[in-house]
Motif scaffolding. Structure first.
Motif, PDB file in Angstrom:
ATOM      1  N   TRP A  32       0.851  -1.183   0.000  1.00 56.78           N
ATOM      2  CA  TRP A  32       0.000   0.000   0.000  1.00 56.78           C
ATOM      3  C   TRP A  32       0.890   1.237   0.000  1.00 56.78           C
ATOM      4  O   TRP A  32       1.705   1.432   0.906  1.00 56.78           O
ATOM      5  N   ARG A  55      -8.931   1.368   4.947  1.00 55.08           N
ATOM      6  CA  ARG A  55      -8.467   0.177   4.225  1.00 55.08           C
ATOM      7  C   ARG A  55      -8.632  -1.078   5.079  1.00 55.08           C
ATOM      8  O   ARG A  55      -9.069  -2.120   4.578  1.00 55.08           O
ATOM      9  N   MET A 173       3.759  -1.149   3.629  1.00 55.38           N
ATOM     10  CA  MET A 173       3.075   0.146   3.603  1.00 55.38           C
ATOM     11  C   MET A 173       4.071   1.291   3.729  1.00 55.38           C
ATOM     12  O   MET A 173       4.954   1.263   4.585  1.00 55.38           O
TER      13      MET A 173
END
Length: 193
Positions: A32, A55, A173
């Motif tokens: 992400w 999310r 991420m």
């Protein structure tokens, strides 16, 4: 809910392109990139990046009893739940040490969100000491119900017992340039004691 359905829910609710995949070993993997929105709604140091909770909620629409561990001042309007922190100034639902969680009815929850301090420098901001991640995972493994998911956001994979947890997902991420890369590890409590 299986992971294919979770990924479909994620795509439908977020509108983001496909970024999560089921690997050959059955685990979900992906990345992400959160973008350069630096606002943290809680205004608390180390708060979740903008869009992170939405999310996670999209991945777990079936979870109703959520515990925010190391909560700080998490925005519970996106993922409602109970909060636990060692610092009473953050006004958590439970004031407790994450390494023991003696005041928290862990068996009541089906999703645990964990975002511990990553380093000694981070602990200085929170005016606390480093936690032993393996102790936190041990207490979660001993008391959570089977099937409970733990979403652990960190810079390291915490030590855990393979007879207590399975790793179901590993998502990298990053916010944007010059920010720390973090990893989201999603554990599932195994069946049995």
């Amino acid at each position: 809910m299986d992971w294919q359905k979770r990924i479909e829910s994620y795509k439908q609710q977020t509108g983001f392109p496909e970024a999560l995949f089921i690997g050959a070993d059955g685990r979900v993997v992906g990345t992400w990139i959160m973008g350069n929105n630096y606002r943290v709604k809680s205004t608390y140091f180390g708060g979740y990046p903008a869009g992170y909770l939405k999310r996670i909620k999209a991945l777990f629409p079936d979870k109703k009893q959520v515990l925010h561990l190391f909560s700080g001042k998490v925005d519970t309007t996106i993922i409602p739940g109970k909060t636990v922190d060692i610092n009473p100034d953050t006004q958590p639902d439970y004031i407790d040490d994450a390494q023991t969680l003696t005041n928290v009815p862990l068996e009541d929850f089906d999703l645990v969100m964990a975002d511990p301090p990553y380093s000694v420098e981070d602990c200085d901001h929170y005016q606390t000491t480093m936690i032993k991640r393996n102790k936190v995972m041990k207490v979660l493994g001993e008391r959570l119900r089977s099937g409970t998911h733990v979403v652990w956001l960190d810079q390291v994979l915490p030590m855990y017992r393979k007879d207590q947890f399975d790793i179901e997902a590993c998502i990298g991420m990053v916010k944007s340039t010059n920010h720390r890369f973090r990893v989201i590890i999603i554990f599932r409590k195994r069946d049995g004691p």
